[in-house]
Motif scaffolding. Structure first.
Motif, short mmCIF file in Angstrom:
data_model
loop_
_atom_site.label_atom_id
_atom_site.label_comp_id
_atom_site.label_asym_id
_atom_site.label_seq_id
_atom_site.Cartn_x
_atom_site.Cartn_y
_atom_site.Cartn_z
N TYR A 186 -9.46 5.30 3.97
CA TYR A 186 -8.58 4.74 2.96
C TYR A 186 -9.34 4.59 1.65
O TYR A 186 -10.57 4.60 1.61
CB TYR A 186 -7.97 3.40 3.40
CG TYR A 186 -8.94 2.26 3.56
CD1 TYR A 186 -9.18 1.36 2.52
CD2 TYR A 186 -9.58 2.03 4.78
CE1 TYR A 186 -10.05 0.29 2.68
CE2 TYR A 186 -10.44 0.96 4.95
CZ TYR A 186 -10.68 0.09 3.89
OH TYR A 186 -11.53 -0.98 4.05
N THR A 187 -8.59 4.47 0.56
CA THR A 187 -9.20 4.30 -0.76
C THR A 187 -8.95 2.89 -1.28
O THR A 187 -8.00 2.22 -0.87
CB THR A 187 -8.62 5.31 -1.78
OG1 THR A 187 -7.24 4.98 -2.03
CG2 THR A 187 -8.75 6.74 -1.29
N THR A 188 -9.84 2.46 -2.17
CA THR A 188 -9.66 1.20 -2.88
C THR A 188 -10.01 1.43 -4.35
O THR A 188 -10.59 2.46 -4.71
CB THR A 188 -10.58 0.10 -2.31
OG1 THR A 188 -11.93 0.62 -2.22
CG2 THR A 188 -10.14 -0.34 -0.94
N ASP A 242 0.85 -1.19 0.00
CA ASP A 242 0.00 0.00 0.00
C ASP A 242 0.89 1.24 0.00
O ASP A 242 2.12 1.13 0.08
CB ASP A 242 -0.90 0.02 1.24
CG ASP A 242 -1.81 -1.20 1.32
OD1 ASP A 242 -2.11 -1.78 0.26
OD2 ASP A 242 -2.19 -1.58 2.45
N ILE A 300 -8.05 11.07 4.23
CA ILE A 300 -7.52 9.84 3.62
C ILE A 300 -6.10 9.63 4.10
O ILE A 300 -5.25 10.52 4.03
CB ILE A 300 -7.59 9.93 2.08
CG1 ILE A 300 -9.04 9.90 1.62
CG2 ILE A 300 -6.80 8.78 1.44
CD1 ILE A 300 -9.22 10.16 0.14
N ARG A 352 -9.93 4.68 -8.37
CA ARG A 352 -9.62 4.68 -6.94
C ARG A 352 -10.52 5.67 -6.23
O ARG A 352 -10.57 6.84 -6.54
CB ARG A 352 -8.14 5.04 -6.72
CG ARG A 352 -7.73 4.99 -5.25
CD ARG A 352 -6.25 5.05 -5.08
NE ARG A 352 -5.58 3.79 -5.39
CZ ARG A 352 -5.58 2.71 -4.62
NH1 ARG A 352 -6.22 2.73 -3.47
NH2 ARG A 352 -4.94 1.62 -4.97
N HIS A 371 -3.78 4.39 0.70
CA HIS A 371 -4.34 3.90 -0.57
C HIS A 371 -4.07 2.40 -0.60
O HIS A 371 -2.94 1.95 -0.77
CB HIS A 371 -3.69 4.62 -1.75
CG HIS A 371 -3.92 6.11 -1.72
ND1 HIS A 371 -5.14 6.66 -1.99
CD2 HIS A 371 -3.08 7.13 -1.42
CE1 HIS A 371 -5.06 7.98 -1.88
NE2 HIS A 371 -3.82 8.28 -1.53
N GLU A 418 -1.18 8.55 1.67
CA GLU A 418 -1.52 9.88 1.18
C GLU A 418 -0.46 10.84 1.72
O GLU A 418 0.07 10.66 2.82
CB GLU A 418 -2.92 10.27 1.67
CG GLU A 418 -3.35 11.67 1.33
CD GLU A 418 -3.66 11.86 -0.15
OE1 GLU A 418 -3.77 13.03 -0.58
OE2 GLU A 418 -3.80 10.85 -0.87
#
Length: 378
Positions: free
Chosen positions: A127-129, A101, A232, A136, A235, A104
């Motif tokens: 968090y992003t996916t 991962d 965030i 994303r 990622h 940010e």
């Protein structure tokens, strides 16, 4: 002699066969707006067979605040490497990052400023996916399971989550788990910062999957103040859940199947020790077991005898989950009902019964075909 300035954050990164991702992870730490000089990076290579260890050595040689540890034998899961990181961390605040991962750019700044200004024990962010379209985006479901109860229907939970997150001054502060128990559903360890004094004598279970869930639950029980912010932080590389370079945590093996349920049993024991058994049963256990059932049990080859032994050994978990009924799908609940009634053979037969000749995908195609034919006949 010039005294070396103490880092404000120790960031622990376990590493295993991630040479394709590792540079991006480390570079994301170096690029932090918080100031890289304020971060101690501890990288622990778990006997990788690719070039991961060489990458760690390269960065460790270049930067004084990057420290590498290299295990001679692979431990199999991140528990032992994370424990080595904890043993060697020197900062007052601890963060964890998975090596596939990346952070940010404002992650450390947002977490550190919040935990200091709020005098918190744990601060957690977003968090992003990557979604099905390859875009994303913020993972909203992570917030849904954190902010809403598992006994609500999915649509209502999503709506309620949007309402809570839409507040411009959003900050979710928890000083009493009995008042805000839904946060037990928050399950990631890598978009958080921990006050060292809260976790310094804790260690991750080793040699099992889901060891981070065990560690995180106890840290929540210990914390006097947990703060959730919308920023965030990470990622997340959710592509590794399915692709050929899959993380060992997601492999459908008997070791992972048994390891996860063992981790949940540890969480059960911890909950009893902290007098939080009822909260655990109602707000977390069902969700964990349903995930285990759908994602692992149904997709892992296991004999009837071994499954029967597994159901018997952990029957107390399945029974407790059935009693609350929260977080369980209808199919899972039916299997657990048989265990609750001590009909273990029936439960085993339900799990191992032959599947329909048509897969769900085939059924979907068949359904579409029938609709088309119906329109043609009209």
């Amino acid at each position: 002699m010039v005294e070396t300035m103490k880092s404000k954050i120790s960031l622990i990164i376990p590493v295993y066969n991630v040479e394709s991702y590792l540079r991006k992870a480390i570079d994301s730490v170096i690029a932090q707006t918080f100031g890289f000089e304020n971060i101690e990076v501890i990288l622990i290579d778990d006997a990788s067979t690719d070039g991961s260890a060489d990458i760690i050595r390269e960065y460790a040689d270049k930067y004084d605040n990057i420290i590498g540890f290299y295990l001679d034998e692979c431990s199999g899961y991140p528990g032992r490497p994370r424990n080595i990181g904890l043993d060697n961390a020197t900062s007052d605040y601890i963060m964890f990052l998975d090596s596939d991962d990346y952070l940010e750019s404002t992650a450390c700044e947002a977490l550190y400023q919040t935990i200091v200004s709020e005098d918190g024990d744990i601060v957690s962010g977003s968090y992003t996916t990557i979604n099905r379209k390859g875009v994303r985006k913020l993972n909203e479901w992570a917030w849904t399971i954190t902010l809403t109860s598992p006994d609500m229907d999915k649509k209502t939970r999503k709506k309620r989550t949007k309402e809570i997150l839409s507040k411009p001054d959003f900050k979710y502060v928890v000083t009493d788990l009995d008042e805000k128990p839904t946060v037990l559903g928050n399950s990631n360890i890598w978009c958080k910062i921990f006050k060292r004094s809260v976790i310094e004598d804790m260690r991750f279970p080793e040699d099992i999957v889901a060891q981070d869930s065990v560690f995180l639950l106890e840290s929540f029980y210990r914390a006097e103040k947990i703060v959730f912010i919308r920023d965030i932080i990470v990622h997340y590389n959710n592509k590794r859940v399915k692709n050929e370079n899959r993380s060992v945590s997601y492999e459908k093996t008997n070791k992972n199947l048994c390891g996860r349920i063992k981790a949940y049993d540890m969480m059960n024991d911890i909950s009893i020790r902290y007098d939080r058994k009822e909260l655990f049963d109602y707000y977390l256990l069902g969700t964990k077991l349903d995930y285990w059932y759908e994602k692992y049990l149904l997709k892992t080859e296991i004999s009837a005898d071994n499954l029967k032994a597994l159901f018997k050994k952990y029957s107390h978990l399945f029974k407790a989950s059935y009693m609350t009924g929260t977080g369980l799908s209808q199919n899972t609940k039916e299997v657990f009902r048989h265990i609750y009634e001590n009909n273990i053979d029936n439960a085993v037969n339900l799990v191992l019964k032959p599947q329909n000749s048509e897969s769900p995908k085939d059924n979907k195609k068949s359904s579409v075909f029938k609709k088309i034919m119906k329109k043609i006949r009209k």
